[in-house]
Write an enzyme that holds these catalytic residues in place. Structure first.
Site, PDB file in Angstrom:
ATOM      1  N   HIS A 138       0.841  -1.208   0.000  1.00 13.65           N
ATOM      2  CA  HIS A 138       0.000   0.000   0.000  1.00 13.65           C
ATOM      3  C   HIS A 138       0.876   1.258   0.000  1.00 13.65           C
ATOM      4  CE1 HIS A 138      -3.154  -2.546   2.329  1.00 13.65           C
ATOM      5  NE2 HIS A 138      -3.638  -2.347   1.114  1.00 13.65           N
ATOM      6  N   LYS A 159     -15.281  -8.189   5.019  1.00 11.65           N
ATOM      7  CA  LYS A 159     -14.130  -8.610   5.829  1.00 11.65           C
ATOM      8  C   LYS A 159     -14.320  -8.198   7.287  1.00 11.65           C
ATOM      9  CE  LYS A 159     -10.971  -7.532   1.966  1.00 11.65           C
ATOM     10  NZ  LYS A 159      -9.968  -6.535   1.533  1.00 11.65           N
ATOM     11  N   ARG A 164      -2.451  -5.905  -8.193  1.00 16.06           N
ATOM     12  CA  ARG A 164      -1.377  -6.881  -8.008  1.00 16.06           C
ATOM     13  C   ARG A 164      -1.461  -7.904  -9.140  1.00 16.06           C
ATOM     14  NH1 ARG A 164      -3.242  -7.893  -1.992  1.00 16.06           N
ATOM     15  NH2 ARG A 164      -5.101  -7.853  -3.266  1.00 16.06           N
ATOM     16  N   SER A 216      -3.069  -7.665   3.044  1.00 14.98           N
ATOM     17  CA  SER A 216      -3.285  -7.502   4.485  1.00 14.98           C
ATOM     18  C   SER A 216      -3.739  -8.825   5.102  1.00 14.98           C
ATOM     19  CB  SER A 216      -4.345  -6.425   4.753  1.00 14.98           C
ATOM     20  OG  SER A 216      -3.921  -5.183   4.271  1.00 14.98           O
TER      21      SER A 216
HETATM   22  O1  PNS Z   1      -8.888  -2.660   0.466  1.00 17.88           O
HETATM   23  P1  PNS Z   1     -10.195  -3.197  -0.056  1.00 17.88           P
HETATM   24  O2  PNS Z   1     -10.908  -3.981   1.024  1.00 17.88           O
HETATM   25  O3  PNS Z   1     -10.070  -3.960  -1.342  1.00 17.88           O
HETATM   26  O4  PNS Z   1     -11.076  -1.896  -0.366  1.00 17.88           O
HETATM   27  C1  PNS Z   1     -12.376  -2.026  -0.861  1.00 17.88           C
HETATM   28  C2  PNS Z   1     -13.056  -0.652  -0.863  1.00 17.88           C
HETATM   29  C3  PNS Z   1     -13.090  -0.072   0.534  1.00 17.88           C
HETATM   30  C4  PNS Z   1     -12.309   0.273  -1.796  1.00 17.88           C
HETATM   31  C5  PNS Z   1     -14.487  -0.878  -1.397  1.00 17.88           C
HETATM   32  O5  PNS Z   1     -15.142  -1.812  -0.575  1.00 17.88           O
HETATM   33  C6  PNS Z   1     -15.296   0.418  -1.468  1.00 17.88           C
HETATM   34  O6  PNS Z   1     -15.180   1.167  -2.414  1.00 17.88           O
HETATM   35  N1  PNS Z   1     -16.128   0.674  -0.427  1.00 17.88           N
HETATM   36  C7  PNS Z   1     -16.966   1.845  -0.356  1.00 17.88           C
HETATM   37  C8  PNS Z   1     -18.452   1.457  -0.581  1.00 17.88           C
HETATM   38  C9  PNS Z   1     -18.771   1.466  -2.061  1.00 17.88           C
HETATM   39  O7  PNS Z   1     -18.743   2.478  -2.722  1.00 17.88           O
HETATM   40  N2  PNS Z   1     -19.099   0.260  -2.572  1.00 17.88           N
HETATM   41  C10 PNS Z   1     -19.408   0.069  -3.958  1.00 17.88           C
HETATM   42  C11 PNS Z   1     -18.131  -0.141  -4.767  1.00 17.88           C
HETATM   43  S1  PNS Z   1     -18.513  -0.424  -6.458  1.00 17.88           S
END
Ligand code: PNS
Length: 165
Positions: A16, A40, A89, A127
Site C-alpha cells: 500500500h 471482511k 497486483r 493484508s
Molecule cells: O482494500 P479493499 O478492502 O479492497 O477496499 C475495498 C473498498 C473499501 C475500496 C471498497 O469496498 C469500497 O469502495 N467501499 C466503499 C463502498 C462502495 O462504494 N461500494 C461500492 C463499490 S462499487
C-alpha cells in the site's frame, strides 16, 4: 489534480505504501481513505488504521488520511476529487477491481479510476496474508511498515524470527 486512494488498510502494508508514494508523485494531492469492507471482519479499529496510515505517510506533505462510510463515489466528489486510485497486483485482483471501477463509473461517469501496478516485490502481499502469517507467529519484517510490525508483534509475538532479524 486531487485523487482518493480508498481501501480497508487492515493494516497498511509495504505494498500500500508503495502505491501511496507513487500516487503522491503523480497527483498534486492524495487523500488516503479508510472504508469499512462489509465482506471482511476487521482486525484493527478504523481509528487505529487511520493513525497507522498517518504515521507512515508523515514524510509525504501532499498526502492526507481520512476515513468514511457509505458509497465511495459521492465521497470522492465531496472532497473535491474526480480520480480514484487503486493498486493492482495479480490478475486475481482484476475481476473484482474491474467490476468496482465499472460500477463506480455507472454511479458517476465523471469520476475516473486509475490503476497503478504493484511493484513486483509486493505482488504477493495482502493484508489478509500478513494477518495470517503474524497470527501464526511468522515474521513480517519488511512487508509492513515498522509501526504496523510493532502492533502485530504486540498482538502475536514472533516465534520464528526471519533471516537477519
Ligand atoms: O482494500 P479493499 O478492502 O479492497 O477496499 C475495498 C473498498 C473499501 C475500496 C471498497 O469496498 C469500497 O469502495 N467501499 C466503499 C463502498 C462502495 O462504494 N461500494 C461500492 C463499490 S462499487
Amino acid at each position: 489534480m486531487k485523487a482518493v486512494y480508498p481501501g480497508s488498510f487492515d493494516p497498511v502494508t509495504a505494498g500500500h505504501l508503495d502505491i501511496i508514494e507513487r500516487a503522491a508523485r503523480i497527483f498534486d494531492r492524495l487523500v488516503v481513505t479508510v472504508f469499512p469492507n462489509p465482506a471482511k471482519a476487521p482486525l484493527f479499529a478504523v481509528e487505529e488504521r487511520v493513525a497507522m496510515l498517518r504515521e507512515v505517510t508523515r514524510h509525504l506533505p501532499n498526502v492526507e488520511v481520512d476515513s468514511s462510510e457509505g458509497l465511495l463515489v459521492p465521497y470522492v466528489r465531496r472532497v473535491g476529487a474526480r480520480v480514484i486510485v487503486k493498486g493492482l497486483r495479480a490478475m486475481s485482483d482484476f475481476d473484482y477491481e474491474f467490476r468496482m471501477a465499472l460500477m463506480n463509473k455507472k454511479l458517476d461517469p465523471e469520476v475516473e479510476t486509475v490503476f497503478i501496478l504493484t511493484s513486483s516485490q509486493y505482488a504477493y502481499l495482502s493484508s489478509s496474508l500478513i494477518k495470517e502469517v503474524a497470527s501464526l507467529g511468522g515474521c513480517v519484517t519488511g512487508l509492513v511498515p515498522p509501526v504496523v510490525e510493532r502492533r502485530l508483534r504486540e498482538l502475536w509475538p514472533v516465534q520464528e524470527p526471519g533471516p537477519g532479524s
